[in-house]
Design a protein around this motif. Sequence first.
Motif, PDB file in Angstrom:
ATOM      1  N   SER A  61       1.062  -1.122   0.475  1.00  0.00           N
ATOM      2  CA  SER A  61       0.167   0.254   0.931  1.00  0.00           C
ATOM      3  C   SER A  61       1.337   1.158   0.417  1.00  0.00           C
ATOM      4  CB  SER A  61      -0.687  -0.444   1.424  1.00  0.00           C
ATOM      5  OG  SER A  61      -1.022   0.957   1.471  1.00  0.00           O
ATOM      6  N   PRO A  62       0.594   1.964  -0.903  1.00  0.00           N
ATOM      7  CA  PRO A  62       1.094   3.108  -0.977  1.00  0.00           C
ATOM      8  C   PRO A  62       0.884   3.996  -0.166  1.00  0.00           C
ATOM      9  CG  PRO A  62       0.600   3.286  -3.328  1.00  0.00           C
ATOM     10  CD  PRO A  62       0.195   1.624  -2.163  1.00  0.00           C
ATOM     11  N   ARG A  63       0.324   4.331   0.939  1.00  0.00           N
ATOM     12  CA  ARG A  63      -0.757   4.991   1.686  1.00  0.00           C
ATOM     13  C   ARG A  63       0.238   4.542   3.166  1.00  0.00           C
ATOM     14  NH1 ARG A  63      -6.668   5.429   3.957  1.00  0.00           N
ATOM     15  NH2 ARG A  63      -6.607   7.162   2.729  1.00  0.00           N
ATOM     16  N   ALA A  64       0.058   3.136   3.109  1.00  0.00           N
ATOM     17  CA  ALA A  64       0.975   2.688   4.312  1.00  0.00           C
ATOM     18  C   ALA A  64       2.408   2.932   4.356  1.00  0.00           C
ATOM     19  CB  ALA A  64       0.750   0.746   4.341  1.00  0.00           C
ATOM     20  N   ILE A  65       2.931   2.821   3.722  1.00  0.00           N
ATOM     21  CA  ILE A  65       4.255   2.776   3.001  1.00  0.00           C
ATOM     22  C   ILE A  65       4.884   4.261   3.878  1.00  0.00           C
ATOM     23  CG2 ILE A  65       6.632   3.210   1.554  1.00  0.00           C
ATOM     24  CD1 ILE A  65       5.759   0.701  -0.336  1.00  0.00           C
ATOM     25  N   LYS A  66       4.244   5.360   2.586  1.00  0.00           N
ATOM     26  CA  LYS A  66       4.637   7.047   2.949  1.00  0.00           C
ATOM     27  C   LYS A  66       4.313   7.138   5.266  1.00  0.00           C
ATOM     28  CE  LYS A  66       4.601  11.213   2.509  1.00  0.00           C
ATOM     29  NZ  LYS A  66       4.726  11.733   3.407  1.00  0.00           N
ATOM     30  N   ALA A  67       2.758   6.916   5.472  1.00  0.00           N
ATOM     31  CA  ALA A  67       2.837   6.518   6.978  1.00  0.00           C
ATOM     32  C   ALA A  67       4.142   5.879   7.666  1.00  0.00           C
ATOM     33  CB  ALA A  67       1.371   5.827   6.977  1.00  0.00           C
ATOM     34  N   ALA A  68       4.192   4.837   6.994  1.00  0.00           N
ATOM     35  CA  ALA A  68       5.716   4.055   7.612  1.00  0.00           C
ATOM     36  C   ALA A  68       7.156   5.176   7.650  1.00  0.00           C
ATOM     37  CB  ALA A  68       6.402   3.035   7.235  1.00  0.00           C
ATOM     38  N   GLN A  69       7.217   6.008   6.283  1.00  0.00           N
ATOM     39  CA  GLN A  69       8.462   6.361   6.416  1.00  0.00           C
ATOM     40  C   GLN A  69       8.196   7.761   7.195  1.00  0.00           C
ATOM     41  OE1 GLN A  69       7.841   6.957   2.216  1.00  0.00           O
ATOM     42  NE2 GLN A  69       9.395   5.277   1.822  1.00  0.00           N
ATOM     43  N   ASP A  70       7.253   8.529   7.449  1.00  0.00           N
ATOM     44  CA  ASP A  70       7.064   9.770   7.740  1.00  0.00           C
ATOM     45  C   ASP A  70       7.104   9.591   9.486  1.00  0.00           C
ATOM     46  OD1 ASP A  70       6.384  10.623   5.639  1.00  0.00           O
ATOM     47  OD2 ASP A  70       4.272  10.853   6.066  1.00  0.00           O
ATOM     48  N   ALA A  71       6.506   8.456   9.865  1.00  0.00           N
ATOM     49  CA  ALA A  71       6.576   8.223  11.346  1.00  0.00           C
ATOM     50  C   ALA A  71       7.693   7.916  11.748  1.00  0.00           C
ATOM     51  CB  ALA A  71       6.496   6.849  11.373  1.00  0.00           C
ATOM     52  N   ALA A  72       8.574   6.894  11.088  1.00  0.00           N
ATOM     53  CA  ALA A  72      10.069   6.847  11.280  1.00  0.00           C
ATOM     54  C   ALA A  72      11.166   7.763  11.571  1.00  0.00           C
ATOM     55  CB  ALA A  72      10.623   5.777  10.771  1.00  0.00           C
ATOM     56  N   ALA A  73      10.483   8.633  10.416  1.00  0.00           N
ATOM     57  CA  ALA A  73      11.338  10.131  10.193  1.00  0.00           C
ATOM     58  C   ALA A  73      10.948  11.026  11.470  1.00  0.00           C
ATOM     59  CB  ALA A  73      10.946  10.994   9.451  1.00  0.00           C
ATOM     60  N   ALA A  74      10.025  10.246  12.525  1.00  0.00           N
ATOM     61  CA  ALA A  74       9.480  11.615  12.722  1.00  0.00           C
ATOM     62  C   ALA A  74      10.101  10.788  14.748  1.00  0.00           C
ATOM     63  CB  ALA A  74       7.610  11.697  13.787  1.00  0.00           C
ATOM     64  N   CYS A  75       9.783   9.026  14.804  1.00  0.00           N
ATOM     65  CA  CYS A  75       9.895   9.010  16.312  1.00  0.00           C
ATOM     66  C   CYS A  75      11.009   7.751  16.503  1.00  0.00           C
ATOM     67  CB  CYS A  75       8.082   8.553  16.304  1.00  0.00           C
ATOM     68  SG  CYS A  75       6.787   9.141  16.291  1.00  0.00           S
ATOM     69  N   GLY A  76      11.556   7.768  14.927  1.00  0.00           N
ATOM     70  CA  GLY A  76      12.861   6.949  15.093  1.00  0.00           C
ATOM     71  C   GLY A  76      12.260   5.646  14.480  1.00  0.00           C
TER      72      GLY A  76
END
Length: 402
Positions: A61-76
């Motif tokens: 899912s492109p939406r899930a991939i983008k959400a994972a990337q954003d969360a890792a950048a913001a929260c580690g």
Amino acid sequence: MTSLFSKFDGTAGALGSLVEAGGRNPFSVVIEKPVSSTVGIIEGRETLLFGTNNYLGLSQSPRAIKAAQDAAAACGVGTTGSRIANGTQSLHRQLERRIADYFGRRDAMVFSTGYQANLGMISTLAGKDDYLILDADSHASIYDGSRLSPAQVIRFRHNDADDLYKRLKRLDGTPGAKLIVVEGIYSMTGNVPPIAEMVAVKRETGAYLLVDEAHSFGVMGERGLGIAEQAGVEADVDFIVGTFSKSLGTVGGYCVSDHPELELVRLNCRPYMFTASLPPEVIAATMAALEDMAEHPELRTQLKDNAARLHAGFHGLGLNASKQVSPVIAVTLEEIGQAIMMWNRLLDLGVYVNLSLPPATPDSRPLLRCSVMATHTAEQIDKAIAIFKQAALDAKALPEAA
């Protein structure tokens, strides 16, 4: 001196025979690169994936991939702690609230894997004076949870509500609570339980009911809540357990319930208390995939159509395939050697499925377990059927005229 590993001599011999018979270890296949949800590179070749449990295709899912990337950048990339220590972040609470709300339930617990969800809930809920009443074909995680519980374990015949009733009636007058555990779709065969009949037994006997919807979440019911929703008996289920690693394409497990005591379970559930919590990127991807599932009910419609197409194709060839239509379709064979040869030929010809051998199979016969996705095209399904025909002929699992 006795070797610590001598207990595995039987496993070593069996594995050696498997590799000698087919040229491959069927339990160490590497998907070198996913090309899409339905195609992966195996042994350097594009291969149709019919054994991944990725029912809605949301692992890509492109939406899930983008959400994972954003969360890792913001929260580690990790929490470094369990849920009752430092491992609860706001994302964990958000996911629990969203899962509970999606099911229309009071509360939810999120575990690090679906296996741990069963392990934790079953071992914690059933105490030393209680009874666990399990379907005989229950998943390994259910049996492992029962082994950790001090409760007495009683098995009833697979999908047999009458046998369940008889076994519970024998406990009339005995102290202790009774917890029935069944699955929504049985992962090895694709069988679906007569859940409405089992709910009637639960009501009459005063037992509790836990349904493992791991393979039916996202698949069955109007909103994808599982077999209980499809049968209209969801309100009668005390605990629904499931996983994010099938229809949502991520990893993790959950339990939803209306019992307010679920909050106390958190403080007594060892697999919840002593395991590092899911990393932020997985939590974020899971919430995004849940949104995808909610917004695209047509995925379930397509999945149902695809399952019916593959099921009909197998039966049209004369294969001994599952009787019920679900996204899990098992092709049962009579001989282990035949199953090994057919599995290897399938992979040679470009189709990956799961090989299951006794004693891990329900009736001591080998089977090839297939899982269908909403994202499979009709052409891919028809190609898989044609390859199954060739592999079955090569393994002498079909008459030449088929």
